[in-house]
Write a protein that holds these residues in place. Sequence first.
Motif, PDB file in Angstrom:
ATOM      1  N   PRO A 347       0.810  -1.223   0.000  1.00  0.00           N
ATOM      2  CA  PRO A 347       0.000   0.000   0.000  1.00  0.00           C
ATOM      3  C   PRO A 347       0.844   1.274   0.000  1.00  0.00           C
ATOM      4  N   PHE A 348       2.002   1.252   0.684  1.00  0.00           N
ATOM      5  CA  PHE A 348       2.858   2.442   0.677  1.00  0.00           C
ATOM      6  C   PHE A 348       3.459   2.660  -0.712  1.00  0.00           C
ATOM      7  N   GLY A 349       3.774   1.573  -1.416  1.00  0.00           N
ATOM      8  CA  GLY A 349       4.256   1.698  -2.787  1.00  0.00           C
ATOM      9  C   GLY A 349       3.193   2.278  -3.703  1.00  0.00           C
ATOM     10  N   ILE A 350       1.956   1.793  -3.558  1.00  0.00           N
ATOM     11  CA  ILE A 350       0.851   2.303  -4.381  1.00  0.00           C
ATOM     12  C   ILE A 350       0.591   3.774  -4.062  1.00  0.00           C
ATOM     13  N   ALA A 351       0.649   4.130  -2.776  1.00  0.00           N
ATOM     14  CA  ALA A 351       0.422   5.532  -2.385  1.00  0.00           C
ATOM     15  C   ALA A 351       1.479   6.451  -2.988  1.00  0.00           C
ATOM     16  N   ALA A 352       2.751   6.036  -2.939  1.00  0.00           N
ATOM     17  CA  ALA A 352       3.816   6.850  -3.537  1.00  0.00           C
ATOM     18  C   ALA A 352       3.608   6.995  -5.038  1.00  0.00           C
ATOM     19  N   TRP A 353       3.160   5.920  -5.671  1.00  0.00           N
ATOM     20  CA  TRP A 353       2.859   5.939  -7.105  1.00  0.00           C
ATOM     21  C   TRP A 353       1.751   6.957  -7.396  1.00  0.00           C
ATOM     22  N   ARG A 354       0.707   6.946  -6.573  1.00  0.00           N
ATOM     23  CA  ARG A 354      -0.402   7.890  -6.772  1.00  0.00           C
ATOM     24  C   ARG A 354       0.021   9.335  -6.520  1.00  0.00           C
ATOM     25  N   LEU A 355       1.042   9.529  -5.707  1.00  0.00           N
ATOM     26  CA  LEU A 355       1.558  10.875  -5.455  1.00  0.00           C
ATOM     27  C   LEU A 355       2.365  11.414  -6.633  1.00  0.00           C
ATOM     28  N   VAL A 382       5.438   4.969  19.583  1.00  0.00           N
ATOM     29  CA  VAL A 382       4.966   6.260  19.087  1.00  0.00           C
ATOM     30  C   VAL A 382       4.024   6.882  20.113  1.00  0.00           C
ATOM     31  N   THR A 383       3.919   8.196  20.071  1.00  0.00           N
ATOM     32  CA  THR A 383       2.987   8.905  20.957  1.00  0.00           C
ATOM     33  C   THR A 383       1.923   9.603  20.115  1.00  0.00           C
ATOM     34  N   GLU A 384       0.756   9.774  20.706  1.00  0.00           N
ATOM     35  CA  GLU A 384      -0.346  10.414  19.993  1.00  0.00           C
ATOM     36  C   GLU A 384       0.081  11.771  19.444  1.00  0.00           C
ATOM     37  N   GLY A 385      -0.216  12.024  18.177  1.00  0.00           N
ATOM     38  CA  GLY A 385       0.139  13.279  17.532  1.00  0.00           C
ATOM     39  C   GLY A 385       1.519  13.297  16.903  1.00  0.00           C
ATOM     40  N   GLN A 386       2.315  12.239  17.145  1.00  0.00           N
ATOM     41  CA  GLN A 386       3.660  12.165  16.550  1.00  0.00           C
ATOM     42  C   GLN A 386       3.554  11.876  15.060  1.00  0.00           C
ATOM     43  N   PRO A 387       4.357  12.517  14.194  1.00  0.00           N
ATOM     44  CA  PRO A 387       4.326  12.207  12.759  1.00  0.00           C
ATOM     45  C   PRO A 387       4.706  10.745  12.495  1.00  0.00           C
ATOM     46  N   LEU A 388       3.873  10.050  11.713  1.00  0.00           N
ATOM     47  CA  LEU A 388       4.176   8.682  11.290  1.00  0.00           C
ATOM     48  C   LEU A 388       4.846   8.665   9.924  1.00  0.00           C
ATOM     49  N   PHE A 389       4.355   9.523   9.020  1.00  0.00           N
ATOM     50  CA  PHE A 389       4.984   9.641   7.702  1.00  0.00           C
ATOM     51  C   PHE A 389       4.549  10.949   7.051  1.00  0.00           C
ATOM     52  N   THR A 390       5.380  11.415   6.124  1.00  0.00           N
ATOM     53  CA  THR A 390       5.096  12.644   5.375  1.00  0.00           C
ATOM     54  C   THR A 390       4.977  12.307   3.897  1.00  0.00           C
ATOM     55  N   MET A 391       3.887  12.727   3.283  1.00  0.00           N
ATOM     56  CA  MET A 391       3.683  12.552   1.850  1.00  0.00           C
ATOM     57  C   MET A 391       4.057  13.846   1.133  1.00  0.00           C
ATOM     58  N   SER A 392       4.715  13.705  -0.018  1.00  0.00           N
ATOM     59  CA  SER A 392       5.139  14.866  -0.801  1.00  0.00           C
ATOM     60  C   SER A 392       4.607  14.746  -2.224  1.00  0.00           C
ATOM     61  N   ALA A 393       4.122  15.856  -2.762  1.00  0.00           N
ATOM     62  CA  ALA A 393       3.614  15.875  -4.145  1.00  0.00           C
ATOM     63  C   ALA A 393       3.609  17.307  -4.644  1.00  0.00           C
ATOM     64  N   ASP A 394       3.590  17.461  -5.952  1.00  0.00           N
ATOM     65  CA  ASP A 394       3.498  18.801  -6.531  1.00  0.00           C
ATOM     66  C   ASP A 394       2.046  19.273  -6.613  1.00  0.00           C
ATOM     67  N   GLU A 395       1.086  18.339  -6.657  1.00  0.00           N
ATOM     68  CA  GLU A 395      -0.331  18.714  -6.705  1.00  0.00           C
ATOM     69  C   GLU A 395      -1.023  18.202  -5.450  1.00  0.00           C
ATOM     70  N   PRO A 396      -1.558  19.073  -4.605  1.00  0.00           N
ATOM     71  CA  PRO A 396      -2.166  18.641  -3.345  1.00  0.00           C
ATOM     72  C   PRO A 396      -3.363  17.717  -3.513  1.00  0.00           C
ATOM     73  N   GLU A 397      -4.008  17.775  -4.693  1.00  0.00           N
ATOM     74  CA  GLU A 397      -5.179  16.905  -4.902  1.00  0.00           C
ATOM     75  C   GLU A 397      -4.793  15.430  -4.961  1.00  0.00           C
ATOM     76  N   ARG A 398      -3.492  15.133  -5.068  1.00  0.00           N
ATOM     77  CA  ARG A 398      -3.057  13.732  -5.085  1.00  0.00           C
ATOM     78  C   ARG A 398      -3.115  13.081  -3.687  1.00  0.00           C
ATOM     79  N   PHE A 399      -3.127  13.884  -2.644  1.00  0.00           N
ATOM     80  CA  PHE A 399      -3.042  13.321  -1.297  1.00  0.00           C
ATOM     81  C   PHE A 399      -4.238  12.428  -0.949  1.00  0.00           C
ATOM     82  N   GLU A 400      -5.426  12.812  -1.387  1.00  0.00           N
ATOM     83  CA  GLU A 400      -6.622  12.051  -1.022  1.00  0.00           C
ATOM     84  C   GLU A 400      -6.563  10.615  -1.527  1.00  0.00           C
ATOM     85  N   ARG A 401      -6.185  10.443  -2.796  1.00  0.00           N
ATOM     86  CA  ARG A 401      -6.114   9.078  -3.353  1.00  0.00           C
ATOM     87  C   ARG A 401      -4.973   8.287  -2.735  1.00  0.00           C
ATOM     88  N   ALA A 402      -3.897   8.960  -2.388  1.00  0.00           N
ATOM     89  CA  ALA A 402      -2.786   8.267  -1.724  1.00  0.00           C
ATOM     90  C   ALA A 402      -3.227   7.776  -0.354  1.00  0.00           C
TER      91      ALA A 402
END
Length: 431
Positions: A347-355, A382-402
């Motif tokens: 799933p992380f590979g697919i998400a990066a692909w969608r980004l 991990v503690t509540e509110g701690q970052p688990l991962f950061t997604m990067s993209a040039d178009e913000p609309e890609r985040f939802e599908r990722a």
Amino acid sequence: MAIEPFDVVDLIHTKRDRGALSTAQIDWMVDAYTRGYIAEEQMAAMTMAIFLNGMERSEIRDLTLAMIASGERMNFDGLSKRTTDKHSTGGVGDKITLPLAPLVASFGVAVPQLSGRGLGHTGGTLDKLESIPGWRASLSNEEFYSQLENVGAVICAAGSGLAPADGKLYSLRDITGTVESIPLIASSIMSKKIAEGTAALVLDVKFGSGAFLQDINRGRELAETMVQLGRDAGVATSALLTNMNVPLGLAIGNANEVRESLEVLAGGGPADVTELTIALAREMLTLAGKPDADVEAALKDGRAMDTWRAMISAQGGDPAAALPVARETHVVTASRSGVLVDQKALPFGIAAWRLGAGRARKQDPVQHAAGIDLHAKPGDTVTEGQPLFTMSADEPERFERALEALEGAYRIGDAGDEVFTGGPLIADRIG
């Protein structure tokens, strides 16, 4: 017009009915398909028959040799160094070629790494390197041999003259649902690698959620088949069976994977990336006649990094240039405190692909700055509110599908809960 010695429909019937093809039949079939005599729909029927019914070891060997014979073979006899190469079956965050090639070359052996571009969730080595300003994947034969002699490491695009039958057959398999066939995968990989002319070859065969073949026993069968094919062709060959249930390292994408590779070359980097780089380097150097090479020392004292800089510079790249950064980021945080107990690779590979880090079609461009940076791996508290991962993209609309791709892909449990990694990073050595 010459009369063809065989009828392709008869050959399809043979494989459909679980029979074996002779050497002469396979030689003719590959040649006739390459020159266009056998139609695409006929070869599609053949590949499906092979997918469903398999091939005998002798048939896989004959298919591999016939695909090699369809094109050129490279020859490194004129080099002053022994050649050794590596091939990975691909996975999520698999950037190992980048630190590995210069590391091995720093010991005075030649690494002719002919690589490809990504399709789907597995990123391509050339896509990663093209995030470096100025770097070019295409080299003339003269440039290729000169760099191999003087620098020791070359990572570049393979020419169309190597095993053209495989290139044609791979494209067909990709659109006919026959990619995951062990005879077809093994002959595809090994026809190109043997045609490359390397004296030694180490295979990194992945299993797990982010691999072509998820089942470890199927991965082992593929590894054993390819090792035997290499040895049959006179190439010193071994394989490591490695775990791709969890993403490799912390970076998934292109430019961010280059950054992580540089950390490894500087003597740091994530433990799993470093472990696999060192293990594969030892295998490659052992097969190249240098079993006592101290690979850890070459990472720590800067030799490997020096070779990296020379390799990138020789192909027009600026090793000191800043890598691209995405315009937009989205941080996902922990919903509760606890232990990260699961993080599935696919799933992380697919998400990066969608980004934008991958491509759906060969002609699509990739966004070099798109991807995912992980901040925690399975077993980490991990503690509540701690970052688990950061997604990067040039178009913000890609985040939802990722984010849709990542539903259920990771889980936070309690201390004492079983952590799923699928076992050790290196499960076995074959050969």
